[in-house]
Design a protein around this motif. Structure first.
Motif, PDB file in Angstrom:
ATOM      1  N   ALA A 282       0.869  -1.181   0.000  1.00 10.72           N
ATOM      2  CA  ALA A 282       0.000   0.000   0.000  1.00 10.72           C
ATOM      3  C   ALA A 282       0.907   1.232   0.000  1.00 10.72           C
ATOM      4  O   ALA A 282       2.051   1.160   0.453  1.00 10.72           O
ATOM      5  CB  ALA A 282      -0.875  -0.007   1.243  1.00 10.72           C
ATOM      6  N   PRO A 283       0.387   2.371  -0.489  1.00 12.78           N
ATOM      7  CA  PRO A 283       1.223   3.580  -0.512  1.00 12.78           C
ATOM      8  C   PRO A 283       1.716   3.939   0.890  1.00 12.78           C
ATOM      9  O   PRO A 283       1.007   3.706   1.877  1.00 12.78           O
ATOM     10  CB  PRO A 283       0.276   4.669  -1.019  1.00 12.78           C
ATOM     11  CG  PRO A 283      -0.980   4.024  -1.421  1.00 12.78           C
ATOM     12  CD  PRO A 283      -0.965   2.596  -1.004  1.00 12.78           C
ATOM     13  N   SER A 284       2.908   4.545   0.948  1.00  4.81           N
ATOM     14  CA  SER A 284       3.450   4.816   2.281  1.00  4.81           C
ATOM     15  C   SER A 284       2.680   5.928   2.998  1.00  4.81           C
ATOM     16  O   SER A 284       2.577   5.907   4.220  1.00  4.81           O
ATOM     17  CB  SER A 284       4.940   5.110   2.226  1.00  4.81           C
ATOM     18  OG  SER A 284       5.152   6.125   1.299  1.00  4.81           O
ATOM     19  N   TRP A 285       2.076   6.872   2.260  1.00  5.88           N
ATOM     20  CA  TRP A 285       1.284   7.908   2.965  1.00  5.88           C
ATOM     21  C   TRP A 285       0.180   7.230   3.772  1.00  5.88           C
ATOM     22  O   TRP A 285      -0.166   7.683   4.865  1.00  5.88           O
ATOM     23  CB  TRP A 285       0.681   8.924   1.987  1.00  5.88           C
ATOM     24  CG  TRP A 285      -0.397   8.365   1.078  1.00  5.88           C
ATOM     25  CD1 TRP A 285      -0.246   7.948  -0.206  1.00  5.88           C
ATOM     26  CD2 TRP A 285      -1.787   8.143   1.402  1.00  5.88           C
ATOM     27  NE1 TRP A 285      -1.443   7.478  -0.711  1.00  5.88           N
ATOM     28  CE2 TRP A 285      -2.408   7.589   0.244  1.00  5.88           C
ATOM     29  CE3 TRP A 285      -2.566   8.359   2.538  1.00  5.88           C
ATOM     30  CZ2 TRP A 285      -3.758   7.236   0.209  1.00  5.88           C
ATOM     31  CZ3 TRP A 285      -3.913   7.996   2.498  1.00  5.88           C
ATOM     32  CH2 TRP A 285      -4.508   7.456   1.349  1.00  5.88           C
TER      33      TRP A 285
ATOM     34  N   PRO B  98      -1.685   5.880  -9.278  1.00  3.76           N
ATOM     35  CA  PRO B  98      -1.026   4.724  -8.663  1.00  3.76           C
ATOM     36  C   PRO B  98      -0.807   4.872  -7.156  1.00  3.76           C
ATOM     37  O   PRO B  98      -0.624   3.877  -6.455  1.00  3.76           O
ATOM     38  CB  PRO B  98       0.330   4.640  -9.375  1.00  3.76           C
ATOM     39  CG  PRO B  98       0.417   5.790 -10.304  1.00  3.76           C
ATOM     40  CD  PRO B  98      -0.838   6.593 -10.236  1.00  3.76           C
ATOM     41  N   ASP B  99      -0.868   6.116  -6.638  1.00  2.00           N
ATOM     42  CA  ASP B  99      -0.571   6.333  -5.218  1.00  2.00           C
ATOM     43  C   ASP B  99      -1.838   6.225  -4.369  1.00  2.00           C
ATOM     44  O   ASP B  99      -2.104   7.086  -3.529  1.00  2.00           O
ATOM     45  CB  ASP B  99       0.070   7.716  -5.078  1.00  2.00           C
ATOM     46  CG  ASP B  99       0.847   7.860  -3.786  1.00  2.00           C
ATOM     47  OD1 ASP B  99       1.248   6.828  -3.204  1.00  2.00           O
ATOM     48  OD2 ASP B  99       1.044   9.010  -3.344  1.00  2.00           O
ATOM     49  N   THR B 100      -2.633   5.205  -4.624  1.00  7.62           N
ATOM     50  CA  THR B 100      -3.923   5.080  -3.935  1.00  7.62           C
ATOM     51  C   THR B 100      -4.015   3.734  -3.213  1.00  7.62           C
ATOM     52  O   THR B 100      -3.262   2.809  -3.509  1.00  7.62           O
ATOM     53  CB  THR B 100      -5.078   5.170  -4.960  1.00  7.62           C
ATOM     54  OG1 THR B 100      -4.710   4.382  -6.101  1.00  7.62           O
ATOM     55  CG2 THR B 100      -5.340   6.593  -5.381  1.00  7.62           C
ATOM     56  N   VAL B 101      -4.961   3.664  -2.301  1.00  6.22           N
ATOM     57  CA  VAL B 101      -5.114   2.449  -1.496  1.00  6.22           C
ATOM     58  C   VAL B 101      -6.500   1.849  -1.707  1.00  6.22           C
ATOM     59  O   VAL B 101      -7.478   2.570  -1.890  1.00  6.22           O
ATOM     60  CB  VAL B 101      -4.863   2.757   0.006  1.00  6.22           C
ATOM     61  CG1 VAL B 101      -5.941   3.667   0.593  1.00  6.22           C
ATOM     62  CG2 VAL B 101      -4.758   1.471   0.823  1.00  6.22           C
TER      63      VAL B 101
END
Ligand code: ARE
Length: 598
Positions: A126-129, A367-370
Motif C-alpha cells: 500500500a502507498p506509504s502515505w 497509482p498512489d492510492t489504497v
C-alpha cells in the motif's frame, strides 16, 4: 509415553509465504528409538503429499519449495514410534482451523486440524502515505453542518431535519433511542471542509468518508446515482474543493464504494419513478434491466441480505462492469479528482476478478492510492458463498477493516478472553496475513456498524488501554468520528449521533491526543516487527525496528501486578540483542497501559 515432552514443531520463515519460496520444517521428537516423522502437505483442492522428514542432529527436517499458484496450503505431521514392539501413530496439528500456535496431538487422523500457510503474491505494498497516517472515519450527515447560518442544504421531502445541532440530544451521556433510521441532521461536505483544520491539528492524515453519492437515505448505501454527489451533502465543486483543501493539509480522502447493490430508488432500478430514465423495475426494456436478477418481475428480485431497498447488481454483467471499472468509469472519474483510494463495501460479496479490476482502474487513474475491503473475519481464509476468497493474495485489496483486532481488544478488556486467547487471536492474523496486508489493515475500535467503543468499554482506564493498543499495534489506526469526544452509542442507528461540538469530554480528548502523539513519536509503531507475549492475564508486545524498540505491557486487572519477564515467553524470534529487554521485573498499576521506549 510422555506426550508433552514428545514434540516441538515449527516452520521457517514464520507466517505467510510468497509463492516459490522455500520453507523449512523442523520437528523435535524424542523418547523412543524408532521414530519416523512424515510431513503431510496439500495445496487447497489438491491431494495430500506425504513427505518423509529426515532425522538430523536434534530433530527431523524437511525443506519444501512451494509452487507458483497463490492460495492456501495446509500441513500436519504424522509421527510413528515403537514401544515394546508395538507401533503407535500420532498426528500433530493446530489448535483450531486458521489458528496456529501450540501443537495439538491427536490419536485419530480425522481429528487432526492442519496448520494454514497463506501462499501469496502480495508484493506491491500500500502507498506509504497510507501506512504512515492516522485515519478518521466520517459519517457525513452527523459530523458538521458547514453551511453559513447552519441552513440545511436541499432537505429531502418528508425527512426530519433537526433545525440546529444544539437542539439535538447529547450523545455524550447514555442517551439512547432518540435517533431513528430516517432522521437527517444536515451534516455536509462543507462541514467536513470547515473542520479540516481541527482534523489536521489532531494529527489526521486520512479520512474514510461513508458514502456521499446521491441517494435517498442518510447513510447513502442505497446509491441513487454513482456519478453525482448527494445534493444535501453538497456538489461536485464542493467535493473537489474538499479534496484539494485536505491535500494542502496532508490529508487524503478515501471514498466508500458500494458496488454490490444500488438503491431501489435509483437511476438504475427506479422503483418509485423518481428519476427520469427508464429503470429496470419499470420495464424490461430498460437499459439497466440486465444488471439485476429478477425472480418474478418486477416485485421479486435478488437483494442484499433480504433488504428490498438494496437490489443486488450482477457484477459480471459487462455493461455494469464497464460502467464501474471501464475507461471513464465510476472509479476513474472520482479517483482522478485526487482522492486517496476506496473502501469496498461488502467486499466478500464482490467477485474476486471484479475487485482486481477495481484495483487496476484505480491505480490507472492514480497509482498512489489504497484499496481497502470490508471483511469482518480473518480475511486470509474466509469462505463466502462456497468460495475461498482471494482478496489478500496480491491482486486485490491492500488491507481490510480489522474487526478481529477490535473484537479481540474488547473481549479481552471485558474479561471474556484470557490473555493467552487474545495472544492466539492476534498471532493468527500476524501468521495468516501477508506481512504487508497485516501492516495495512485499517484498525479501529468501532465503526458506523458497531456499538461505540465508549459504550462497549465505559471504564475510562480500560478505554485508555484500548486506545493505547489502537495506536501502537501494526495497522493503520482509524478513529470513528466523535469517539475522541467521548460519544456513546449502541448499535446502528444509535452509534451515528451528531458530533457534540464544544461539549467534548476533555479527558477522553486528551487520551486520544496523547496516544496519537505517542504513535508519531517513533516509526517503530508504524513499521516495527511485532512480538506479542502473555503471562497470566497480562498481555504485551514488543515493537522492533532497526535499533529502536518499544515495549507495551497491559494490566487489565483491578489490582497492581508484579510481572517478571523471562525467557519463558517463547519469543524465539526476537533478535539476540533485544532479548535483555524481555527480562526483568515490572510493576504495573491496576488497569494500566504501559509503554517503555528503549
Ligand atoms: C439497517 C439496519 C438493519 C435493518 C435495515 C433495514 O441496520 O438492521 O434490517 O436497516 O432497513 C446500510 C446501512 C444500515 C442499513 C443497511 C440496510 O448503514 O444502517 O441497515 O444499509 O439498509 C454484515 C455485512 C456487512 C455490512 C454489515 C452491516 O457483511 O457488509 O452487515 N456492512 C456494510 C456497511 C453498512 C451498510 C451495508 C453493508 C449495506 O458498512 O453500513 O448498511 O450496504 C458479523 C458478520 C458480518 C456482518 C456483521 C454485522 O460479524 O460476520 O458479515 O456484517 O456481523 O451484522
Amino acid at each position: 509415553i510422555d506426550y508433552n515432552s514428545f514434540y516441538e514443531g515449527f516452520k521457517k520463515p514464520f507466517g505467510a509465504i510468497v509463492t516459490g519460496q522455500e520453507i523449512l520444517f523442523r520437528l523435535k521428537a524424542t523418547g523412543s528409538d524408532h521414530i519416523e516423522v512424515t510431513l503431510v502437505m496439500a495445496q487447497e483442492g489438491k491431494s495430500e503429499q506425504f513427505l518423509k522428514m529426515a532425522p538430523e542432529g536434534d530433530g527431523f527436517y524437511k525443506v519444501v519449495s512451494t509452487g507458483a499458484e497463490p492460495g492456501l496450503l495446509f500441513y500436519y505431521f504424522i509421527i510413528s514410534f515403537s514401544e515394546k514392539l508395538v507401533t503407535h501413530t500420532i498426528y500433530v496439528g493446530a489448535q483450531a482451523p486458521g489458528i496456529g500456535g501450540e501443537a495439538v496431538l491427536r490419536e485419530n487422523r480425522w481429528d487432526v486440524v492442519p496448520y494454514q500457510i497463506t501462499l501469496h503474491q502480495f508484493v506491491e505494498p500500500a502507498p506509504s502515505w497510507y501506512k504512515d497516517a492516522v485515519f478518521y472515519q466520517i459519517f457525513v450527515d452527523r459530523f458538521y453542518n458547514g453551511h453559513p447560518e447552519g441552513k440545511v442544504l436541499n432537505p429531502k421531502k418528508n425527512s426530519f431535519v433537526y433545525a440546529t445541532w444544539e437542539d439535538t440530544p447529547m450523545y455524550i451521556k447514555d442517551c439512547q433511542g432518540s435517533i431513528t433510521r430516517w432522521d437527517f441532521f444536515g451534516g455536509n461536505l462543507e462541514g467536513v471542509l470547515k473542520k479540516l483544520d481541527y482534523l489536521q491539528e489532531l494529527g489526521i492524515g486520512g479520512i474514510y468518508l461513508n458514502p456521499i453519492f446521491k441517494s435517498r437515505s442518510n447513510h447513502k448505501y442505497d446509491t441513487g446515482d454513482f456519478l453525482a454527489i448527494d445534493e444535501m451533502f453538497g456538489s461536485e465543486e464542493i467535493f473537489q474543493e474538499l479534496v484539494l483543501e485536505a491535500q494542502k493539509r496532508g490529508i487524503r480522502i478515501v471514498l466508500d464504494g458500494v458496488f454490490n447493490h444500488v438503491g431501489a430508488d435509483s437511476r438504475y432500478f427506479n422503483s418509485f419513478g423518481s428519476y427520469p430514465e427508464l429503470g429496470a423495475a419499470q420495464s424490461p426494456d430498460s437499459p439497466y434491466y440486465s444488471w439485476f436478477n429478477f425472480f418474478q418481475y418486477p416485485t421479486d428480485y435478488e437483494c442484499w441480505w433480504g433488504v428490498k431497498d438494496l437490489p443486488n447488481v450482477n457484477e459480471n454483467n459487462p455493461t455494469y462492469r464497464n460502467f464501474i471499472v471501464g475507461p471513464e468509469g465510476v472509479i476513474e472519474k472520482w479517483t482522478r479528482m485526487g482522492i486517496g483510494g476506496w473502501r469496498l463495501d461488502v467486499a466478500d460479496e464482490l467477485p474476486d476478478d471484479f475487485i482486481a479490476d477495481i484495483r487496476s482502474s484505480m491505480q490507472k487513474a492514480n497509482p498512489d492510492t489504497v484499496l481497502l475491503g470490508e471483511v469482518w473475519e480473518d480475511a486470509s481464509n474466509k469462505i463466502a458463498y462456497g468460495q475461498r476468497r482471494r482478496y489478500l493474495l496480491g491482486k486485490e485489496i491492500h488491507g481490510t477493516m480489522n474487526y478481529p483486532f477490535k473484537n479481540g481488544v474488547i473481549d479481552y478488556l471485558k474479561g471474556h478472553l484470557k490473555a493467552r486467547e487474545l495472544y492466539h487471536r492476534l498471532m493468527a492474523l500476524k501468521e495468516n496475513y501477508p506481512r504487508e496486508a497485516f501492516y495495512s489493515a485499517l484498525n479501529s475500535l468501532g465503526t458506523h456498524d458497531t456499538k461505540r467503543i465508549f459504550t462497549e468499554i465505559s471504564d475510562k482506564e480500560h478505554l485508555k488501554i484500548a486506545v493505547g493498543m489502537l495506536f501502537t499495534f501494526p495497522g493503520v489506526p482509524c478513529i470513528y468520528y466523535g469517539d475522541e469526544a467521548g460519544m456513546k452509542g449502541e448499535a446502528d442507528p444509535d452509534n451515528r449521533g451528531p458530533y457534540p461540538w464544544g461539549k467534548e469530554d476533555p479527558e477522553i480528548m486528551e487520551m486520544y491526543r496523547s496516544m496519537i502523539a505517542l504513535r508519531k513519536s517513533s516509526p517503530v509503531f508504524v513499521g516495527g516487527e511485532l512480538h506479542p507475549f502473555y503471562q497470566e492475564n497480562t498481555f504485551g508486545y514488543l515493537r522492533l525496528q532497526g535499533e529502536e524498540a518499544s515495549l507495551i505491557i497491559i494490566n487489565r486487572e483491578p489490582e497492581d501486578v508484579r510481572l517478571v519477564l523471562n525467557d519463558a515467553l517463547g519469543l524465539d524470534e526476537v533478535p539476540e540483542q533485544f532479548r535483555h529487554i524481555l527480562t526483568g521485573e515490572y510493576h504495573l498499576k491496576a488497569k494500566s497501559f504501559n509503554v517503555y521506549q528503549l
